[in-house]
Structures are given as C-alpha cells and as structure tokens.
Design an enzyme around this catalytic site. Sequence first.
Site, PDB file in Angstrom:
ATOM      1  N   GLU A 104     -13.760   5.560  -0.409  1.00 55.90           N
ATOM      2  CA  GLU A 104     -14.704   4.330   0.356  1.00 55.90           C
ATOM      3  C   GLU A 104     -15.175   5.381   1.635  1.00 55.90           C
ATOM      4  O   GLU A 104     -14.867   5.650   2.550  1.00 55.90           O
ATOM      5  CB  GLU A 104     -13.626   3.499   0.946  1.00 55.90           C
ATOM      6  CG  GLU A 104     -13.130   2.779  -0.307  1.00 55.90           C
ATOM      7  CD  GLU A 104     -11.974   1.607   0.550  1.00 55.90           C
ATOM      8  OE1 GLU A 104     -12.368   0.716   1.140  1.00 55.90           O
ATOM      9  OE2 GLU A 104     -10.925   1.719   0.170  1.00 55.90           O
ATOM     10  N   LYS A 155     -15.287   4.426   5.650  1.00 62.58           N
ATOM     11  CA  LYS A 155     -14.223   4.398   6.266  1.00 62.58           C
ATOM     12  C   LYS A 155     -14.304   5.514   7.390  1.00 62.58           C
ATOM     13  O   LYS A 155     -15.204   6.601   7.271  1.00 62.58           O
ATOM     14  CB  LYS A 155     -12.899   4.738   5.277  1.00 62.58           C
ATOM     15  CG  LYS A 155     -12.545   3.350   4.370  1.00 62.58           C
ATOM     16  CD  LYS A 155     -11.154   3.398   4.019  1.00 62.58           C
ATOM     17  CE  LYS A 155     -10.220   2.663   5.198  1.00 62.58           C
ATOM     18  NZ  LYS A 155      -8.775   2.447   4.915  1.00 62.58           N
ATOM     19  N   GLU A 189       0.837  -1.294   0.082  1.00 57.36           N
ATOM     20  CA  GLU A 189       0.014   0.121   0.124  1.00 57.36           C
ATOM     21  C   GLU A 189       0.904   1.238  -0.064  1.00 57.36           C
ATOM     22  O   GLU A 189       1.766   1.265   0.663  1.00 57.36           O
ATOM     23  CB  GLU A 189      -0.732   0.179   1.319  1.00 57.36           C
ATOM     24  CG  GLU A 189      -2.029  -0.992   1.402  1.00 57.36           C
ATOM     25  CD  GLU A 189      -2.459  -0.867   2.726  1.00 57.36           C
ATOM     26  OE1 GLU A 189      -2.941   0.293   3.151  1.00 57.36           O
ATOM     27  OE2 GLU A 189      -3.164  -1.835   3.232  1.00 57.36           O
ATOM     28  N   GLU A 218      -9.115   9.501   5.517  1.00 58.86           N
ATOM     29  CA  GLU A 218      -9.255   7.971   5.131  1.00 58.86           C
ATOM     30  C   GLU A 218     -10.288   7.828   3.998  1.00 58.86           C
ATOM     31  O   GLU A 218     -10.354   6.724   3.417  1.00 58.86           O
ATOM     32  CB  GLU A 218      -9.798   7.382   6.303  1.00 58.86           C
ATOM     33  CG  GLU A 218      -8.695   7.228   7.380  1.00 58.86           C
ATOM     34  CD  GLU A 218      -7.623   6.081   7.115  1.00 58.86           C
ATOM     35  OE1 GLU A 218      -7.819   5.360   6.481  1.00 58.86           O
ATOM     36  OE2 GLU A 218      -6.462   6.286   7.931  1.00 58.86           O
TER      37      GLU A 218
END
Length: 336
Positions: A305, A308, A255, A313
């Site tokens: 997303e 999250k 990541e 984030e």
Amino acid sequence: MALWVTACGVLLCCSLSGVEGIGVNYGMIADNLPSPEKVIALYRASNITDVRLFHPDTTVLDALRGSGLGVVLGTLNEDLARLASDASFAASWVQKYVQPFAGAVRLRYINAGNEVIPGDNASSVLPAMKNLESALRAAGLSVPVTTAVATSVLGSSFPPSEGAFSEAALPTVAPIVSFLASSGTPMLVNVYPYFAYSADPSSVPLDYALQSPSASAAVTDGGVAYTNMFDAILDAVHAALEKAGGQGLGVVVSETGWPSGGGGAGASVENAASYSNNLVRHVGHGTPRRPGKAVETYIFAMFNENRKPEGVEQHFGLFQPDMSEVYHVDFSAASS
Ligand SMILES: *[C@@H]1O[C@H](CO)[C@@H](O)[C@H](O)[C@H]1NC(C)=O
Ligand SMILES: *[C@@H]1O[C@H](CO)[C@@H](O)[C@H](O)[C@H]1NC(C)=O
C-alpha cells in the site's frame, strides 16, 4: 440431538471448505489498487477463504455478493464516538452496510474499532458494540459484534502464562471481555512477531519469530516449550483473558504478517514468504495453551500500500498493485 446436529454441522463445514479462516486483510491505503471485483476474484483464485475490511464500503460489499468469502467488517475509528452515543446512527450504519448484503455476503464478525484501546476513544468501544448489536437484532440480523485490539493492551506477556492486561487497558477491556463471553463471541487481536523481532534482532532468534517448524524452543514456561513467538504471544493473550474473566473466550488473529522490504531488520521476500507459509500450515494446530483449537487468522495484507508511511509499512502485501505476487502463499495447505 442438538449435540449431534452441532457436531455434524462442524464436520460438514470442515470437510467442504477446509479450516475456516485463513483470511487476508484487504487494506486500501493506496491510490493504485485494482477494482474491488478484480480483487475479490484474486482472493478466490488464490484459495483465500476470508477477507477483513477495515471500513465499510458498499462497492466492495457488492463485489463480495455471492463470493462465498467470509467477511470481517470493521467500523471506522472516527465513527466510534457516534456509534456509541447515537443509537439511530448505529441503526443507519446497519441499514446501509449490513441489511442490503445479508444473505448474499457471509459476514463473520463486525468489529467496532481497530486498536483504539487504550486511548482517547477507548471508552466508546463497548457502547458502540452494544448499539450495533441492538441495531442488528432489531433488523432481525445476527452477526457477532466484537473489537480488534493490539497486543499493547498487555502489560505483561512474558512468559506467556504471566500474560495480563495493562492497568491502562484493563478498565476498558474487562467489561468488553464480559460482554463477549456472554455471547461466546471471540475477541480480535493483531499479533506481530515481526515488530518484536525487528526491535531487538540480536536477541530474538529469527527462526522463532518466523514460526520455522525446525526452530528450537526459545521459551520454556511451566514445562511447555515454545518454538514460535506467534504461539507465545497468543497464549499471553489467552492467559490475560483468563485472568479478566474470559475463561475459554475465543481469540481471532485479525492481523499478522511480515514485510518483504522497506529496510527494517529481517524485512525480506524470503522471510516474508517463510512467515506466511509457516503460519498457514501452523494455525490449524492451535497453541500450547489451547492445543488442537484452530486459530482463525487473517494475514496483513493483500497488497503493498503506497499511501502508508514509508518503510516496512508499505511492504506487507502478498501482491503488488498490478496483482502479481510478491511471493507465493499456498493457502490450500491450510486444510491439511
Ligand atoms: C488452489 O487450490 C487448488 C486445489 O487444492 C490447487 O489445485 C490450486 O493450485 C490452488 N491455487 C493456488 C493459486 O494456490
Ligand atoms: C477518536 O474519535 C474522534 C471523534 O470521533 C476522531 O476525530 C479521532 O480521529 C479518533 N481518534 C482515533 C485515534 O481514532
């Protein structure tokens, strides 16, 4: 003869498909994402060659059949204890998520756990890796088994040559390093210059954190000048591995990424676009400690997303859930 065959295979791979492994993490902590078929088609249309999945999902694995994408398949952290203690559970995991897709899905690695070292479940990682590997072997499958760690496993990371695992992580990591070294399987590491920058934006130069090709050296270490933080962090990991008996052990960056919004220091579309495009152009060249050795790297993440935690984030995606680009990344630049 064997050497010749190997060299030939490597050349063939690289001339056909560019540098292996500018991948993108397919995170799914959202309630508004497109179907897996649409997502995999979007990977291919965007010239992304590899995908990392945080958990096994037969619908997604079905969508990956015949796609040609390289796949890193993670276990759920919640499953680690049972994978470690129950060989039959590991065998059924392999029967459910690997065997039906063998041949049709190009599995690159299975990672037992994500960022669980050090912590409550750390002691399950190596036994889970061993049970998965035995189950794969018993099923006649050969997929390298590894784990993904955060850079918090390092107790020391500056300057890079001083990189070393922390006292809390070392007892768990050292036997994992030996296990990986015995099969030549890389360790997966999540590397986030963004969080180092945003924690201290007044003392970390932004262009150093963004991997800007024009950044001046921010760190000099034993005569080596570091002009980007990604390389400095990665070389600290390399140095830590060398001290723990993992001389030459490969590292895959499972990541890395930069948020395009969410309110953190430096979180903007412009900076995220710079970081990701600089990364794609840079990782094929290796790091000062391992020059010329391309770093297989997975950007976090495919989508913004919405489930999250609030803030940055939710803003690491290359795409919005409606599949429009947050910003453009030229993945074809990886092969040049
Ligand atoms: C994908 O790569 C091809 C060939 O290099 C290029 O023509 C095309 O524009 C790329 N697509 C995207 C979305 O970047
Ligand atoms: C550790 O394992 C337990 C039992 O499987 C699980 O409930 C818990 O969520 C795990 N902890 C983390 C941090 O993943």
